[in-house]
Design a protein around this motif. Structure first.
Motif, PDB file in Angstrom:
ATOM      1  N   GLU A 152       0.261  -0.743  13.478  1.00  0.00           N
ATOM      2  CA  GLU A 152      -1.132  -0.457  13.148  1.00  0.00           C
ATOM      3  C   GLU A 152      -1.622  -1.387  12.043  1.00  0.00           C
ATOM      4  OE1 GLU A 152      -0.219   3.805  12.436  1.00  0.00           O
ATOM      5  OE2 GLU A 152      -2.038   4.122  13.599  1.00  0.00           O
ATOM      6  N   ILE A 178       2.030   0.550  20.250  1.00  0.00           N
ATOM      7  CA  ILE A 178       1.876   0.664  18.792  1.00  0.00           C
ATOM      8  C   ILE A 178       3.208   1.188  18.249  1.00  0.00           C
ATOM      9  CG2 ILE A 178       0.572   1.645  16.883  1.00  0.00           C
ATOM     10  CD1 ILE A 178      -1.151  -0.065  18.754  1.00  0.00           C
ATOM     11  N   PHE A 181       4.287   4.508  15.095  1.00  0.00           N
ATOM     12  CA  PHE A 181       3.008   5.205  15.116  1.00  0.00           C
ATOM     13  C   PHE A 181       3.046   6.449  14.228  1.00  0.00           C
ATOM     14  CE2 PHE A 181      -0.220   8.127  16.728  1.00  0.00           C
ATOM     15  CZ  PHE A 181      -1.330   7.293  16.682  1.00  0.00           C
ATOM     16  N   LEU A 188      -8.009   7.110  13.977  1.00  0.00           N
ATOM     17  CA  LEU A 188      -7.439   6.920  15.305  1.00  0.00           C
ATOM     18  C   LEU A 188      -8.426   6.292  16.268  1.00  0.00           C
ATOM     19  CD1 LEU A 188      -5.658  10.366  15.563  1.00  0.00           C
ATOM     20  CD2 LEU A 188      -4.591   8.154  15.109  1.00  0.00           C
ATOM     21  N   TYR A 190      -9.462   3.453  16.716  1.00  0.00           N
ATOM     22  CA  TYR A 190      -9.114   2.172  17.328  1.00  0.00           C
ATOM     23  C   TYR A 190      -8.407   2.362  18.666  1.00  0.00           C
ATOM     24  CZ  TYR A 190      -4.151   2.534  16.100  1.00  0.00           C
ATOM     25  OH  TYR A 190      -2.844   2.910  16.022  1.00  0.00           O
ATOM     26  N   LEU A 191      -7.772   3.523  18.853  1.00  0.00           N
ATOM     27  CA  LEU A 191      -7.064   3.761  20.119  1.00  0.00           C
ATOM     28  C   LEU A 191      -8.036   3.799  21.300  1.00  0.00           C
ATOM     29  CD1 LEU A 191      -4.437   6.450  19.081  1.00  0.00           C
ATOM     30  CD2 LEU A 191      -4.014   4.046  19.645  1.00  0.00           C
ATOM     31  N   LYS A 192      -9.285   4.169  21.016  1.00  0.00           N
ATOM     32  CA  LYS A 192     -10.292   4.187  22.067  1.00  0.00           C
ATOM     33  C   LYS A 192     -10.839   2.786  22.308  1.00  0.00           C
ATOM     34  CE  LYS A 192     -13.618   6.746  20.940  1.00  0.00           C
ATOM     35  NZ  LYS A 192     -14.587   7.734  20.464  1.00  0.00           N
ATOM     36  N   VAL A 196      -4.667  -0.142  24.454  1.00  0.00           N
ATOM     37  CA  VAL A 196      -3.295   0.222  24.092  1.00  0.00           C
ATOM     38  C   VAL A 196      -2.689   1.046  25.227  1.00  0.00           C
ATOM     39  CG1 VAL A 196      -1.941   1.664  22.506  1.00  0.00           C
ATOM     40  CG2 VAL A 196      -3.739   0.174  21.604  1.00  0.00           C
ATOM     41  N   LEU A 199       2.532   4.486  22.771  1.00  0.00           N
ATOM     42  CA  LEU A 199       2.722   4.816  21.353  1.00  0.00           C
ATOM     43  C   LEU A 199       4.206   5.068  21.113  1.00  0.00           C
ATOM     44  CD1 LEU A 199      -0.151   7.400  20.633  1.00  0.00           C
ATOM     45  CD2 LEU A 199      -0.207   4.900  20.378  1.00  0.00           C
ATOM     46  N   LEU A 231      -1.668   7.706  27.428  1.00  0.00           N
ATOM     47  CA  LEU A 231      -0.759   6.683  26.917  1.00  0.00           C
ATOM     48  C   LEU A 231       0.682   7.143  27.138  1.00  0.00           C
ATOM     49  CD1 LEU A 231      -2.491   6.110  23.456  1.00  0.00           C
ATOM     50  CD2 LEU A 231      -2.841   4.805  25.566  1.00  0.00           C
TER      51      LEU A 231
END
Ligand code: C2E
Ligand code: MG
Ligand code: MG
Ligand code: MG
Length: 275
Positions: A152, A178, A181, A188, A190-192, A196, A199, A231
């Motif tokens: 991250e 990632i 994690f 969080l 950024y996951l959208k 990615v 995890l 994920l």
């Protein structure tokens, strides 16, 4: 007397500093030598589907030996490789060896994935995307069998650049994991925004989750997060059977750790595939 003490203290500090500088110098020389002479090794730690213990792939972990043949921990030389910029050459060679190895595993009729760690400095290198493409091309490994592990913190150095790099990488067809994690960034969202795929729950949560309710809650939350974002989830650092059981019951997909296998030299890893 105060002055005397001050000077003594300075002396101690200076000796420590000198020893530290020498150690760093030694490691840097070993690194340079290893890069020039193809002198480092890549080990492979198996990853399994917890559901049925099917081998699904491996994480590539670089190994460097000192003059006496003893291993130096990546925790000691990767940061130095980053500081000196040597990480770009080292990383390129690890990526190349890993892709070639994974292509080789297909001789045994196994479509196994290889996961390669990417340091922050490598990830932000403008040449990186072309290097990944070149490693795939040279090895003829199909890109969906390559996974790149980033942290991250590497992604958060420059959010916009990270996003554009990840988009280009995932356009090559590979997957992005990632690593560690849960230990890094607090948001969080950024996951959208980032493409990615995987995890990897940090080892510390897996280690502590059976003794510490908070760690267990964090693992449970990460499992839900991974499920709702579709994920794949990897539990790292699985050392004991009850940890495996708990991860399985919570719904974690994959596991990696000393309970199953240590990181193995390439030939030992291949021996797993023969059976
Ligand atoms: P990481 O990517 O989180 O890798 C997992 C580390 O946990 C590895 O340590 C592995 O040997 C260790 N491990 C695996 N299973 C267990 C377990 O059950 N218990 C415990 N206690 N440890 C376990 P290693 O190989 O010493 O690597 C340390 C770190 O160095 C890696 O952490 C990664 O951040 C970095 N690293 C290793 N190889 C590379 C590389 O090729 N490139 C880059 N950039 N970084 C690397
Ligand atoms: Mg990793
Ligand atoms: Mg990790
Ligand atoms: Mg997906």
């Amino acid at each position: 007397r105060a002055k005397q003490q001050g000077r003594n203290r300075y002396c101690f500090f200076s000796e420590d500093l000198e020893a530290e500088l020498m150690r760093r110098h030694d490691i840097e020389m070993l690194l340079r030598h290893a890069i020039d002479q193809d002198g480092f090794e890549v080990f492979f730690q198996p990853q399994f589907a917890l559901r049925n213990m099917a081998l699904i792939g491996a994480e590539a972990l670089v190994r460097l030996r000192d003059k006496d043949g003893n291993f130096i921990s990546p925790a000691d030389f990767i940061p130095l490789a980053e500081e000196t910029g040597l990480i770009n050459q080292l990383g390129r060679q690890v990526l190349r060896k890993s892709c070639l190895a994974a292509k080789g595993w297909q001789r045994y009729g196994k479509e196994l994935r290889v996961a390669v760690n990417i340091a922050a400095k490598q990830f932000s290198n403008p040449a990186f995307i072309d290097e990944v493409a070149a490693a795939l091309e040279e090895s003829e490994l199909r890109s969906h069998l390559l996974e790149l592990e980033v942290t991250e913190s590497a992604l958060m150095l420059d959010f916009d650049q990270a996003q554009s790099t990840l988009v280009k990488l995932s356009a090559l067809g590979l997957s992005i994991a990632i690593d560690d994690f849960g230990t890094g960034y607090s948001s969080l969202s950024y996951l959208k925004l980032f493409p990615v795929d995987v995890l990897k729950i940090d080892q510390s949560f897996v280690r502590d989750m059976l003794d510490d309710g908070q760690s267990l809650d964090i693992v449970r939350t990460i499992v839900h997060l991974a499920k709702s974002l579709n994920l794949t989830l990897v539990g790292e650092g699985v050392e004991r059977e009850p940890q495996k059981q708990t991860l399985l019951e919570l719904g974690c997909d994959l596991g990696q750790g000393f309970l199953f296998a240590r990181p193995l030299p390439a030939d030992e890893f291949e021996r797993l595939l023969v059976g």
